[in-house]
Design a protein around this motif. Structure first.
Motif, short mmCIF file in Angstrom:
data_model
loop_
_atom_site.label_atom_id
_atom_site.label_comp_id
_atom_site.label_asym_id
_atom_site.label_seq_id
_atom_site.Cartn_x
_atom_site.Cartn_y
_atom_site.Cartn_z
N ARG A 256 0.84 -1.19 0.00
CA ARG A 256 0.00 0.00 0.00
C ARG A 256 0.89 1.25 0.00
O ARG A 256 1.72 1.41 -0.89
CB ARG A 256 -1.00 -0.05 1.14
CG ARG A 256 -1.95 -1.26 0.97
CD ARG A 256 -3.06 -1.36 1.97
NE ARG A 256 -3.90 -2.50 1.63
CZ ARG A 256 -4.94 -2.91 2.33
NH1 ARG A 256 -5.28 -2.25 3.44
NH2 ARG A 256 -5.65 -3.96 1.94
N LYS A 257 0.80 2.11 0.99
CA LYS A 257 1.61 3.34 0.98
C LYS A 257 2.92 3.20 1.75
O LYS A 257 3.67 4.18 1.87
CB LYS A 257 0.79 4.50 1.54
CG LYS A 257 -0.43 4.87 0.70
CD LYS A 257 -1.18 6.05 1.29
CE LYS A 257 -2.39 6.41 0.43
NZ LYS A 257 -3.14 7.58 0.99
N LYS A 258 3.18 2.02 2.27
CA LYS A 258 4.36 1.82 3.10
C LYS A 258 5.49 1.17 2.29
O LYS A 258 5.27 0.21 1.56
CB LYS A 258 4.00 0.92 4.30
CG LYS A 258 5.14 0.62 5.26
CD LYS A 258 5.52 1.85 6.08
CE LYS A 258 6.71 1.56 6.99
NZ LYS A 258 6.32 0.71 8.15
N SER A 259 6.70 1.74 2.44
CA SER A 259 7.89 1.16 1.81
C SER A 259 8.76 0.51 2.89
O SER A 259 8.73 0.92 4.06
CB SER A 259 8.68 2.23 1.07
OG SER A 259 7.92 2.77 0.00
N PHE A 260 9.56 -0.48 2.48
CA PHE A 260 10.33 -1.25 3.45
C PHE A 260 11.80 -1.34 3.06
O PHE A 260 12.15 -1.31 1.88
CB PHE A 260 9.76 -2.67 3.57
CG PHE A 260 8.31 -2.72 3.92
CD1 PHE A 260 7.88 -2.59 5.24
CD2 PHE A 260 7.34 -2.86 2.93
CE1 PHE A 260 6.53 -2.63 5.56
CE2 PHE A 260 6.00 -2.90 3.24
CZ PHE A 260 5.59 -2.78 4.56
N GLN A 261 12.63 -1.50 4.07
CA GLN A 261 14.05 -1.73 3.85
C GLN A 261 14.29 -3.20 3.50
O GLN A 261 13.38 -4.01 3.55
CB GLN A 261 14.83 -1.37 5.12
CG GLN A 261 14.48 -2.24 6.33
CD GLN A 261 15.15 -1.80 7.61
OE1 GLN A 261 15.30 -0.61 7.86
NE2 GLN A 261 15.58 -2.76 8.42
N THR A 262 15.53 -3.53 3.13
CA THR A 262 15.84 -4.91 2.74
C THR A 262 17.10 -5.43 3.45
O THR A 262 17.72 -6.39 3.00
CB THR A 262 16.06 -5.00 1.21
OG1 THR A 262 17.17 -4.16 0.85
CG2 THR A 262 14.82 -4.54 0.45
N LYS A 263 17.46 -4.82 4.56
CA LYS A 263 18.72 -5.13 5.23
C LYS A 263 18.78 -6.57 5.73
O LYS A 263 19.76 -7.29 5.49
CB LYS A 263 18.92 -4.17 6.41
CG LYS A 263 20.21 -4.39 7.18
CD LYS A 263 20.33 -3.38 8.32
CE LYS A 263 21.58 -3.65 9.15
NZ LYS A 263 21.69 -2.70 10.29
N ILE A 264 17.76 -7.03 6.45
CA ILE A 264 17.77 -8.38 7.01
C ILE A 264 17.70 -9.42 5.89
O ILE A 264 18.39 -10.45 5.94
CB ILE A 264 16.61 -8.58 8.00
CG1 ILE A 264 16.75 -7.61 9.17
CG2 ILE A 264 16.55 -10.01 8.49
CD1 ILE A 264 18.01 -7.80 9.99
N ALA A 265 16.91 -9.14 4.87
CA ALA A 265 16.82 -10.05 3.72
C ALA A 265 18.19 -10.24 3.09
O ALA A 265 18.57 -11.36 2.74
CB ALA A 265 15.83 -9.51 2.70
N ALA A 266 18.96 -9.16 2.95
CA ALA A 266 20.29 -9.24 2.34
C ALA A 266 21.22 -10.11 3.19
O ALA A 266 21.99 -10.92 2.66
CB ALA A 266 20.86 -7.84 2.18
#
Length: 278
Positions: A256-266
């Motif tokens: 929706r309107k929220k964006s997320f980081q990808t640090k843990i996924a990396a």
């Protein structure tokens, strides 16, 4: 004689007329990743398949050992010349006969393989947008946790995602809690907690889910827990990602309107690659 696509043909011309996997979804399957001639997470896949067959009361042949299972997967990858990096699926179905009540519980299986581009797991940081799928719900029961060929909910959700310009959808159970994504388990980072729904909520007992629950504990300052996720939690999350054996870890960048980081996924992708080459 049967009618096949408007043409009357001999019944023998279409082997699906008695196939229980086709007629009733009376089949279970495993999709594995093969790298350099090795089935990744072999033991987990084998025992999940055996457990699934027992749940639906299929008769497990005496010679269906883990070594036999592995051999059947690898030989198909080899003859298709994709042993370096492949997606291999085995579908186990109850043999022909009967209607809802089968005439026997013996099984046959089918294995096929397709090439994968990368031999390692790769972090995809491109925009990956999801939303909730609310047309149908997953029930909180044991059958929901196994990989049967009855995937109509996932198919319909995939069409919904495509029609709405989404990369994936998050599926809900009959308590309206987030259970999983269309083709994998879901994890949510909320502060210092990495959360995934318990299998009892109706999510698939994923092989990659099991790996991530172990690997994430190596990340300093992160508490890994199995806990119910409500749709309201998603807006508060710091990170969301989807896991499955073929992709590994797929970060969700937008809900929706929220964006997320990808640090843990990396970090987890790095840990996965270390594990498969060790």
């Amino acid at each position: 004689m049967i009618n096949f696509n408007g043409t009357i043909v001999a019944e023998q011309a279409n082997i699906l007329t008695q196939n229980r996997g086709f007629l009733y979804g009376d089949a279970v399957f495993e999709t594995v990743r093969v790298r350099n001639g090795v089935v990744l997470f072999l033991e987990d896949h084998y025992f999940r398949l055996m457990a699934s067959m027992r749940v639906v009361r299929m008769e497990i042949p005496m010679d269906f050992t883990m070594e036999y299972f592995e051999e059947q997967l690898l030989v198909v990858a080899q003859v298709n010349e994709v042993s370096n990096s492949a997606r291999v699926r085995i579908t186990v179905y109850r043999n022909d006969g009967g209607y809802y009540l089968p005439k026997n519980n013996t099984i046959s299986f089918l294995v096929h393989a397709t090439a994968l581009k990368d031999a390692y797991y790769v972090l995809d940081e491109n925009t990956y947008e999801v939303d909730l799928f609310k047309d149908f719900y997953i029930t909180k029961q044991l059958l929901s946790s196994i990989k049967s060929t009855n995937r109509m909910l996932n198919t319909t959700a995939s069409i919904y995602a495509s029609e709405n310009g989404l990369d994936n959808c998050l599926l809900l159970n009959d308590s309206k809690n987030v259970v999983e994504a269309i083709q994998g388990n879901v994890f949510m980072l909320l502060g210092s907690k990495l959360i995934t729904p318990p299998v009892a909520e109706g999510c698939l007992n994923g092989v990659m889910r099991k790996q991530i629950l172990v690997l994430a504990k190596k990340i300093e300052g992160i508490e890994v827990i199995e806990e119910v996720i409500s749709p309201f939690d998603l807006q508060k999350a710091d990170e969301l990602f989807v896991t499955n054996v073929v992709k590994g870890v797929q970060p969700i960048t937008k809900y929706r309107k929220k964006s997320f980081q990808t640090k843990i996924a990396a970090q987890l992708v790095a840990y996965l690659n270390e594990q498969i080459v060790s």
